[in-house]
Design a protein around this motif. Structure first.
Motif, PDB file in Angstrom:
ATOM      1  N   LEU A 266      46.888  34.826  36.454  1.00  0.00           N
ATOM      2  CA  LEU A 266      46.578  33.463  36.058  1.00  0.00           C
ATOM      3  C   LEU A 266      47.754  32.814  35.347  1.00  0.00           C
ATOM      4  N   CYS A 267      47.726  31.484  35.271  1.00  0.00           N
ATOM      5  CA  CYS A 267      48.723  30.801  34.464  1.00  0.00           C
ATOM      6  C   CYS A 267      48.467  31.121  32.996  1.00  0.00           C
ATOM      7  N   PHE A 268      49.448  30.845  32.163  1.00  0.00           N
ATOM      8  CA  PHE A 268      49.416  31.280  30.770  1.00  0.00           C
ATOM      9  C   PHE A 268      48.176  30.778  30.034  1.00  0.00           C
ATOM     10  N   GLN A 269      47.869  29.493  30.152  1.00  0.00           N
ATOM     11  CA  GLN A 269      46.733  28.934  29.414  1.00  0.00           C
ATOM     12  C   GLN A 269      45.415  29.531  29.884  1.00  0.00           C
ATOM     13  N   GLU A 270      45.268  29.750  31.198  1.00  0.00           N
ATOM     14  CA  GLU A 270      44.040  30.353  31.722  1.00  0.00           C
ATOM     15  C   GLU A 270      43.900  31.794  31.252  1.00  0.00           C
ATOM     16  N   ALA A 271      45.026  32.513  31.199  1.00  0.00           N
ATOM     17  CA  ALA A 271      44.988  33.906  30.742  1.00  0.00           C
ATOM     18  C   ALA A 271      44.607  33.979  29.265  1.00  0.00           C
ATOM     19  N   LEU A 272      45.132  33.043  28.469  1.00  0.00           N
ATOM     20  CA  LEU A 272      44.763  33.005  27.058  1.00  0.00           C
ATOM     21  C   LEU A 272      43.274  32.731  26.886  1.00  0.00           C
ATOM     22  N   GLN A 273      42.745  31.832  27.715  1.00  0.00           N
ATOM     23  CA  GLN A 273      41.314  31.541  27.605  1.00  0.00           C
ATOM     24  C   GLN A 273      40.474  32.758  27.978  1.00  0.00           C
ATOM     25  N   THR A 274      40.897  33.473  29.021  1.00  0.00           N
ATOM     26  CA  THR A 274      40.184  34.693  29.398  1.00  0.00           C
ATOM     27  C   THR A 274      40.182  35.685  28.236  1.00  0.00           C
ATOM     28  N   GLU A 275      41.333  35.806  27.571  1.00  0.00           N
ATOM     29  CA  GLU A 275      41.419  36.711  26.423  1.00  0.00           C
ATOM     30  C   GLU A 275      40.443  36.285  25.323  1.00  0.00           C
ATOM     31  N   ARG A 276      40.350  34.978  25.071  1.00  0.00           N
ATOM     32  CA  ARG A 276      39.402  34.480  24.073  1.00  0.00           C
ATOM     33  C   ARG A 276      37.972  34.814  24.467  1.00  0.00           C
ATOM     34  N   ASP A 277      37.659  34.593  25.746  1.00  0.00           N
ATOM     35  CA  ASP A 277      36.301  34.874  26.217  1.00  0.00           C
ATOM     36  C   ASP A 277      35.959  36.348  26.043  1.00  0.00           C
ATOM     37  N   LEU A 278      36.912  37.226  26.344  1.00  0.00           N
ATOM     38  CA  LEU A 278      36.675  38.664  26.218  1.00  0.00           C
ATOM     39  C   LEU A 278      36.513  39.071  24.760  1.00  0.00           C
ATOM     40  N   VAL A 279      37.312  38.483  23.888  1.00  0.00           N
ATOM     41  CA  VAL A 279      37.160  38.770  22.456  1.00  0.00           C
ATOM     42  C   VAL A 279      35.747  38.411  21.994  1.00  0.00           C
ATOM     43  N   GLY A 280      35.242  37.292  22.508  1.00  0.00           N
ATOM     44  CA  GLY A 280      33.904  36.854  22.130  1.00  0.00           C
ATOM     45  C   GLY A 280      32.807  37.818  22.537  1.00  0.00           C
ATOM     46  N   THR A 281      33.059  38.635  23.547  1.00  0.00           N
ATOM     47  CA  THR A 281      32.053  39.618  23.978  1.00  0.00           C
ATOM     48  C   THR A 281      32.124  40.908  23.180  1.00  0.00           C
ATOM     49  N   LEU A 282      33.234  41.133  22.460  1.00  0.00           N
ATOM     50  CA  LEU A 282      33.450  42.413  21.778  1.00  0.00           C
ATOM     51  C   LEU A 282      33.460  42.316  20.256  1.00  0.00           C
TER      52      LEU A 282
END
Length: 300
Positions: A266-282
């Motif tokens: 993914l592009c940088f901003q999309e990858a950062l958002q994915t990381e945020r979403d994953l943090v929210g699950t853990l």
């Protein structure tokens, strides 16, 4: 507090990476998957076997030893079925792919290749296998290709869809496509360039180079050369090697793999958002709270 957690909606590409059971291609691409599946059923032989172990490691076996584990049409169909099954294995953490009888895979069964030797079938097969191996690459499992004997043609392409690659000392990797008058068609050239770089990849492909274990290790194509050559012992050694990366709760290991996949694709901003979403699950979840409590005890 709620305002702090607002994020933009996920892009279509982000959803594609993380949704399960979703094909890369559809009829808008001129791809008619069901028609191709019917045709592939005409070429039987071999099987794709899957064992899902209680420790969260799956063993995927390419099983067609009379043809050096070459893919028949039915095996291509079975591979997609097994990938779909793995997409839905929520307890899974790791995957080892290997071939039966001490060899990995020699590509496609020539009987199917000869019968499907038209540009239309070639592109359709390309799209089908690109879809399957891309979905395997995106599995939230840490995957390892165990190369024993030969990984030729499509077999060489297959190993590039795994996160890591292990070889035995006597094994060999070779992209033979040029000698067949074609180019890699299962995504192998694209993934190889990402793994070892574009210039080394061009040498490997245009020279149809025979890569022994030492050469593959020096290129950065494989991660380790195993000590054993026996089939059973190799598989055990590969599982021990993988265990160091899959220790811990499945939800954490799977999230780590998803975050790396996002960063790669993914592009940088999309990858950062994915990381945020994953943090929210853990964050604040059972594994996180247990680890905090455990660390607290160590510091008393």
């Amino acid at each position: 507090m709620a305002s702090l957690l607002k994020t933009s909606s996920m892009s279509v590409r982000t959803k594609l990476i993380h949704q399960t059971g979703l094909s890369l291609y559809n009829t808008s691409h001129g791809f008619h998957e069901e028609e191709l599946k019917t045709k592939l059923q005409e070429f039987p032989g071999g099987s794709i076997d899957l064992q899902k172990k209680e420790n969260g490691i799956g063993i995927l076996t390419l099983n067609n030893p009379s043809k050096r584990n070459a893919f028949s049409g039915v095996m291509m169909l079975q591979l997609l079925e097994k990938v779909t099954e793995l997409e839905n294995w929520t307890e899974g953490k790791g995957l080892i792919v290997h071939g039966a009888k001490n060899t990995f895979c020699s590509g496609s069964d020539l009987n199917a290749v000869k019968a499907l030797a038209t540009p239309e079938y070639g592109v359709a097969l390309c799209m089908f296998m690109q879809n399957t191996l891309t979905r395997l690459m995106r599995l939230p499992l840490i995957s390892v290709a165990l190369v024993q004997g030969w990984a030729l043609g499509g077999g060489a392409e297959f190993i590039t869809a795994c996160d890591f690659r292990l070889m035995t000392r006597e094994s060999e990797i070779r992209f033979v496509h040029k000698e067949m008058g074609i180019v890699p068609s299962w995504g192998g050239a694209t993934r190889l360039a990402e793994i070892i770089g574009s210039r080394p990849a061009l040498k490997v492909l245009s020279g149809a180079l025979k890569l022994d274990s030492e050469q593959a290790l020096n290129l950065g194509m494989v991660d380790e050369v195993l000590q054993s050559s026996d089939g059973t012992e190799c598989l055990e050694e590969a599982q021990e090697w993988l265990k160091q990366f899959v220790q811990g709760p499945p939800e954490v290991i799977r999230a780590l793999k998803k975050s790396v996949s996002s960063g790669k694709e993914l592009c940088f901003q999309e990858a950062l958002q994915t990381e945020r979403d994953l943090v929210g699950t853990l964050w604040g979840g059972p594994a996180n709270l247990e680890a905090i409590a455990r660390k607290g005890k160590f510091h008393k």
